[in-house]
Design an enzyme around this catalytic site. Sequence first.
Site, PDB file in Angstrom:
ATOM      1  N   SER A  13     -13.118   1.680   0.444  1.00  0.00           N
ATOM      2  CA  SER A  13     -14.106   2.949   0.851  1.00  0.00           C
ATOM      3  C   SER A  13     -14.608   3.805  -0.330  1.00  0.00           C
ATOM      4  CB  SER A  13     -13.342   3.356   1.877  1.00  0.00           C
ATOM      5  OG  SER A  13     -12.757   4.557   1.452  1.00  0.00           O
ATOM      6  N   ARG A  65       3.771  -7.964 -16.322  1.00  0.00           N
ATOM      7  CA  ARG A  65       2.675  -7.164 -16.023  1.00  0.00           C
ATOM      8  C   ARG A  65       1.599  -7.634 -17.401  1.00  0.00           C
ATOM      9  NH1 ARG A  65       2.959  -3.034 -12.398  1.00  0.00           N
ATOM     10  NH2 ARG A  65       5.039  -2.428 -11.741  1.00  0.00           N
ATOM     11  N   MET A  90      -3.846  -0.610  -6.657  1.00  0.00           N
ATOM     12  CA  MET A  90      -2.121  -0.124  -6.718  1.00  0.00           C
ATOM     13  C   MET A  90      -1.202  -0.683  -7.561  1.00  0.00           C
ATOM     14  SD  MET A  90      -2.874   2.426  -4.346  1.00  0.00           S
ATOM     15  CE  MET A  90      -1.488   2.596  -3.766  1.00  0.00           C
ATOM     16  N   LEU A  93      -0.749  -0.072 -14.515  1.00  0.00           N
ATOM     17  CA  LEU A  93      -1.115  -0.618 -15.821  1.00  0.00           C
ATOM     18  C   LEU A  93      -0.302  -0.411 -17.064  1.00  0.00           C
ATOM     19  CD1 LEU A  93      -4.889   0.242 -14.994  1.00  0.00           C
ATOM     20  CD2 LEU A  93      -3.882  -2.392 -14.832  1.00  0.00           C
ATOM     21  N   ASN A 107      -9.479   7.354 -12.761  1.00  0.00           N
ATOM     22  CA  ASN A 107      -8.699   7.032 -11.499  1.00  0.00           C
ATOM     23  C   ASN A 107      -8.874   8.155 -10.474  1.00  0.00           C
ATOM     24  OD1 ASN A 107      -6.824   5.820  -9.953  1.00  0.00           O
ATOM     25  ND2 ASN A 107      -5.228   7.429 -10.526  1.00  0.00           N
ATOM     26  N   HIS A 109      -7.042   9.910  -7.224  1.00  0.00           N
ATOM     27  CA  HIS A 109      -5.446   9.999  -6.652  1.00  0.00           C
ATOM     28  C   HIS A 109      -5.541  10.854  -5.615  1.00  0.00           C
ATOM     29  CE1 HIS A 109      -0.978   9.872  -6.735  1.00  0.00           C
ATOM     30  NE2 HIS A 109      -1.285  11.003  -6.695  1.00  0.00           N
ATOM     31  N   THR A 141      -4.609   7.698 -18.885  1.00  0.00           N
ATOM     32  CA  THR A 141      -3.829   7.595 -20.020  1.00  0.00           C
ATOM     33  C   THR A 141      -2.553   6.856 -19.707  1.00  0.00           C
ATOM     34  OG1 THR A 141      -2.582   9.588 -19.374  1.00  0.00           O
ATOM     35  CG2 THR A 141      -4.777   9.972 -20.635  1.00  0.00           C
ATOM     36  N   ASP A 145      -0.557   8.694 -13.317  1.00  0.00           N
ATOM     37  CA  ASP A 145      -1.388   9.830 -12.647  1.00  0.00           C
ATOM     38  C   ASP A 145      -1.432  11.195 -13.631  1.00  0.00           C
ATOM     39  OD1 ASP A 145      -1.799   8.171 -10.412  1.00  0.00           O
ATOM     40  OD2 ASP A 145      -0.085   8.687  -9.390  1.00  0.00           O
ATOM     41  N   GLU A 174     -12.702  12.437  -1.078  1.00  0.00           N
ATOM     42  CA  GLU A 174     -12.703  11.390  -2.140  1.00  0.00           C
ATOM     43  C   GLU A 174     -14.139  10.901  -2.228  1.00  0.00           C
ATOM     44  OE1 GLU A 174      -9.357   8.667  -2.407  1.00  0.00           O
ATOM     45  OE2 GLU A 174      -8.283   9.863  -0.991  1.00  0.00           O
TER      46      GLU A 174
END
Length: 196
Positions: A13, A65, A90, A93, A107, A109, A141, A145, A174
């Site tokens: 969304s 990863r 989700m 990184l 991002n 949050h 960064t 978060d 958001e």
Amino acid sequence: HKRVAMLLSGGGSNMVALVDSMTGDHPARPCLVLSNDPQAGGLVRAAERGVPTAAVDHRPFKGDRAAFEAELMKPLLEAEPDIICLAGFMRVLTAGFVAQWQGRMLNIHPSLLPKYKGLHTHARALEAGDGEHGCTVHEVTPALDDGPILGQARVAILPGDTPEDLAARVLVQEHRLYPAVLRRFAAGDHSPIFLT
Ligand code: GAR
């Protein structure tokens, strides 16, 4: 136009709010929607809007990863984004991946950072007895978060709220906040905005 890639894992969304905002005199246009889940509803919603899509399933990489991110990087580099928006993505990184897009990756949050990094933010705000809650857009960064705050929007917590009530109330904000931040960021304005 600045080129914007969006990474998501779910319904998308926020991606829809971003894509739908990038018209007219907006300084950016969508170039890719990329998911770690080939079944993510957001991929369908992106395709319906004519945005190129790609998926790299994280599961075969079994927690490697760096190997997952090497595959993620291929469609991203082909799309040549100026800006990457994480929109309900989700997967955590690695610092190496983040470093390649430093200063160009945003991002959203669902908390008023620095409160409630990580998961279950709505339940944690309720458990703490907070009177307000909200969402934050920040530069990504290597720390989870963390990173410079580019915008926040607040909501009241009401008596009897469940985590689901709060999630829905925050999500409305958001969808206002992320497009507002992206428009400014794409125009080169990195100063934070605080919506009421
Ligand atoms: C949003 O609430 C977003 O803030 C949150 O996931 C939801 C995605 O919804 N993101 C995180 O929790 C990031 N750790 P959407 O797919 O409908 O945009």
